[in-house]
Motif scaffolding. Structure first.
Motif, short mmCIF file in Angstrom:
data_model
loop_
_atom_site.label_atom_id
_atom_site.label_comp_id
_atom_site.label_asym_id
_atom_site.label_seq_id
_atom_site.Cartn_x
_atom_site.Cartn_y
_atom_site.Cartn_z
N CYS A 51 1.23 -5.37 -3.91
CA CYS A 51 -0.10 -4.96 -2.89
C CYS A 51 -1.19 -4.93 -4.00
O CYS A 51 -1.02 -4.13 -5.06
CB CYS A 51 0.18 -3.95 -1.90
SG CYS A 51 1.40 -3.95 -0.93
N GLY A 52 -2.41 -4.98 -3.39
CA GLY A 52 -3.88 -4.40 -4.22
C GLY A 52 -3.80 -5.02 -5.57
O GLY A 52 -3.60 -6.11 -5.99
N THR A 53 -4.08 -4.12 -6.39
CA THR A 53 -4.22 -4.29 -8.10
C THR A 53 -2.85 -4.84 -8.56
O THR A 53 -2.90 -5.53 -9.22
CB THR A 53 -4.53 -2.85 -8.48
OG1 THR A 53 -5.78 -2.72 -8.22
CG2 THR A 53 -4.49 -3.00 -10.00
N THR A 92 4.80 2.34 -2.28
CA THR A 92 4.19 1.48 -1.10
C THR A 92 5.24 0.99 -0.18
O THR A 92 6.10 0.20 -0.66
CB THR A 92 3.55 0.28 -1.94
OG1 THR A 92 2.36 1.12 -3.07
CG2 THR A 92 2.59 -0.25 -1.07
N LYS A 117 -12.07 -3.47 -7.17
CA LYS A 117 -12.60 -2.28 -7.73
C LYS A 117 -13.99 -1.94 -7.00
O LYS A 117 -14.30 -0.67 -6.78
CB LYS A 117 -12.86 -2.16 -9.52
CG LYS A 117 -11.55 -2.21 -10.13
CD LYS A 117 -10.83 -0.80 -10.36
CE LYS A 117 -9.56 -0.73 -9.20
NZ LYS A 117 -8.35 -1.23 -9.62
N VAL A 149 -7.53 7.50 -7.36
CA VAL A 149 -7.00 6.68 -6.45
C VAL A 149 -7.19 5.05 -6.94
O VAL A 149 -6.07 4.07 -6.97
CB VAL A 149 -7.55 6.63 -4.88
CG1 VAL A 149 -7.47 5.32 -4.27
CG2 VAL A 149 -7.33 7.93 -4.38
N ALA A 150 -8.14 4.74 -7.79
CA ALA A 150 -8.42 3.43 -7.97
C ALA A 150 -7.59 3.30 -9.37
O ALA A 150 -7.63 3.83 -10.42
CB ALA A 150 -9.90 3.05 -8.40
N SER A 151 -6.67 2.21 -9.37
CA SER A 151 -5.58 1.78 -10.41
C SER A 151 -6.48 1.29 -11.50
O SER A 151 -7.26 0.33 -11.48
CB SER A 151 -4.80 1.05 -9.79
OG SER A 151 -3.63 0.93 -10.79
N SER A 198 4.70 -1.99 -8.51
CA SER A 198 4.22 -0.87 -7.89
C SER A 198 4.04 0.24 -8.80
O SER A 198 5.02 0.74 -9.40
CB SER A 198 5.05 -0.56 -6.81
OG SER A 198 4.48 0.65 -6.28
N GLN A 199 2.73 1.01 -8.88
CA GLN A 199 2.38 1.90 -9.59
C GLN A 199 3.17 3.05 -9.09
O GLN A 199 3.91 3.88 -9.81
CB GLN A 199 0.98 2.25 -9.75
CG GLN A 199 0.44 3.32 -10.57
CD GLN A 199 0.95 4.85 -9.99
OE1 GLN A 199 1.34 5.49 -11.00
NE2 GLN A 199 0.44 5.03 -8.89
N SER A 200 3.02 3.38 -7.70
CA SER A 200 3.59 4.63 -7.16
C SER A 200 5.04 4.54 -6.99
O SER A 200 5.62 5.73 -6.93
CB SER A 200 2.89 4.88 -5.97
OG SER A 200 3.11 3.77 -4.93
N GLU A 234 -13.50 -0.81 -3.35
CA GLU A 234 -13.27 0.45 -3.14
C GLU A 234 -14.00 1.59 -3.62
O GLU A 234 -13.97 2.77 -3.21
CB GLU A 234 -11.66 0.55 -3.49
CG GLU A 234 -11.36 0.44 -5.09
CD GLU A 234 -9.95 0.62 -5.28
OE1 GLU A 234 -9.47 0.11 -6.23
OE2 GLU A 234 -8.93 1.08 -4.54
#
Ligand code: F6R
Length: 369
Positions: free
Chosen positions: A57-59, A109, A242, A155-157, A104-106, A245
Motif C-alpha cells: 500500500c501507499g509508498t 498494515t 508525499k 508518518v510520511a515514509s 510493508s514498513q510497519s 499527505e
C-alpha cells in the motif's frame, strides 16, 4: 531525540545514506553471491517460480512498482504489482509457483496482511520485505527480508522507502542468481553500484538548499503535477503522494507518455510540473522522449522543475528550475531521484504551516481495512 532536526521527517531523510548501507550490509559474500538467510524458501522452490506478484500500500506500493522493472529485467520472470486493498477482491490467479512479495514498513498494515493471508490460502509462497522485527506480516510469511532503516517515526515514509527499494533489488538479484540469469560478477557489479548509491544519496542531500527555497515560493499554489517514465514514473507517483499527505495540496503523478492522452489539458500558465528525467546514457530514447515532454508542457506555460542527471545538458533550455542528481545506473536512479521530492514536500508542508510529522487524518500504521 530528533537529533537536532526540527522534525523526525528531516532526521529520517538525512539518515537515508546510512539506512541504505545498513540494508545492504552482510548480504553479499566476497564471491558476489547473495545468501539471504532470512529467506527460508528453498532455492529449488524459487527456481520453480513462474510469476512474482508484489502487494503493498501507499509508498511501499511505489517501491513495488519500481521493483517490477528490476525483477523482470534481471530475472525474466513476469512480475505484477498490485495494491493490497484491490488484490484479494479480484480473485487473483495464484498457485505454489507464484512468489508473492508483501512490502510493508510497519508489518501491521491490514490490507497487506489480508492480501498475504489470501495468497497463502491459495498455496502461494509469501516473502515479506519489512522494517519492523517480529511484526505480524513477517510472522505470517514464509520468508522475510528485513530492511534496516531503523525506526521510522514521521508518518510520511522516507528512509523506509529507500531501504524497501534496496531490499527489492536484492530479491531481484537473488532470484536471478538461483535461476541462473545473474551470476557472481554481474551481481557484484550491481552491488558495487548499490554501495556507491549510499554516497550518491549523501551527495544529493548536500545540494537541497535550492529545492527548499523553491518549495517556499510555491506555498500558495493549489496543484503540482509530477511526470516520469520507466522507473521515474513510480518516483513521480511517490513525489505526488508525499505532497498530498504533507502539504495537503492537489498533486498527481503521470507517466510522461500519457500526457498527450489527457493530462496535458491540465497544463496552464505557471502550473508547477516536476519532471524526473531518465539518464541520457544507456536507453537514451527514453531520455529524449522526456525532454520532448518538457518542451511540450513548457510551450503551454508550465513552470518546469526538472530533476536530471549531472551533465545532462539537453534539459537546460527547458528547465525553469533545475535539480541535479548524481549519475547512476538507470534501474537505481529512484534511490537518488526521490530525495529532492521528499525535501520538496517537507518544505512545502512547513511553509504552509502544517504538522510535518503528524499530517492530519493519517496514522503511521493502518491496522484497519
Ligand atoms: C506514505 C505512507 C503510507 C504507507 C502505507 C503502507 O508516506 O507512509 O502510504 O507507505 O500506509 O504502510 P506500511 O509500509 O507500513 O505497510
Amino acid at each position: 531525540e530528533k537529533g537536532g532536526y526540527d522534525y523526525f521527517m528531516l532526521k529520517e531523510i538525512a539518515e537515508q545514506p546510512r539506512a541504505v548501507a545498513d540494508t545492504l550490509l552482510g548480504r553479499i559474500d566476497a564471491a558476489g553471491s547473495l545468501s539471504l538467510d532470512e529467506v527460508r524458501i528453498t532455492a529449488s522452490e524459487l527456481r520453480e517460480m513462474d510469476k512474482v506478484v508484489i502487494v503493498a500500500c501507499g509508498t511501499a506500493f511505489h517501491a513495488g512498482l519500481i521493483a517490477k522493472y528490476a525483477i523482470e529485467h534481471w530475472t525474466r520472470i513476469p512480475c505484477e504489482v498490485e495494491l493490497a486493498s484491490e488484490f484479494r477482491y479480484r480473485d487473483p490467479i495464484l498457485d505454489p509457483r507464484t512468489l508473492v512479495v508483501a512490502i510493508s514498513q510497519s508489518g501491521e498494515t491490514m490490507d497487506t496482511l489480508m492480501a498475504l493471508r489470501h495468497a497463502r490460502e491459495q498455496g502461494a509462497k509469501v516473502l515479506a520485505i519489512c522494517n519492523t522485527n517480529g511484526s505480524t506480516i513477517p510472522r505470517e510469511s514464509d520468508a522475510v527480508l528485513y530492511t534496516h532503516a531503523g525506526p521510522e517515526v514521521a508518518v510520511a515514509s522516507t528512509k523506509a522507502f529507500l531501504t524497501q527499494l534496496v531490499a527489492c533489488y536484492l530479491v531481484a538479484l537473488y532470484l536471478g542468481q538461483v535461476r541462473g540469469t545473474k551470476w557472481g560478477d554481474e551481481i557484484q557489479a550491481v552491488v558495487r553500484d548499490l554501495s556507491h548509491i549510499a554516497g550518491a544519496v549523501e551527495e544529493v542531500l548536500g545540494t537541497m538548499e535550492p529545492v527548499r527555497d523553491l518549495a517556499r515560493t510555491l506555498a500558495d499554489k493549489d496543484t503540482v503535477l509530477f511526470l516520469g517514465r520507466h522507473v521515474g514514473y513510480p518516483v513521480a507517483l511517490e513525489g505526488a503522494l508525499k505532497l498530498k499527505e504533507l502539504a495537503y495540496m492537489h498533486a498527481e503523478g503521470f507517466a510522461a507518455g500519457e500526457l498527450k492522452h489527457g493530462p496535458i489539458a491540465l497544463i496552464e500558465e505557471d502550473l508547477p510540473v516536476v519532471v524526473v528525467v531518465p539518464s541520457p546514457r544507456g536507453r537514451s530514447v527514453l531520455h529524449d522522449k522526456v525532454v520532448s515532454n518538457i518542451q511540450e508542457i513548457r510551450a503551454r506555460g508550465a513552470r518546469t522543475i526538472v530533476i536530471a542527471e549531472e551533465g545532462d545538458e539537453a534539459v537546460v533550455p527547458y528547465a525553469d528550475h533545475l535539480v541535479r542528481i548524481p549519475v547512476t545506473p538507470t534501474l537505481l536512479q529512484p534511490l537518488v531521484a526521490t530525495v529532492p521530492l521528499q525535501v520538496f514536500a517537507c518544505e512545502l508542508a512547513t511553509a504552509r504551516g502544517n504538522e510535518v510529522d503528524q499530517p492530519r487524518n493519517l496514522a503511521k500504521s493502518v491496522t484497519v481495512e
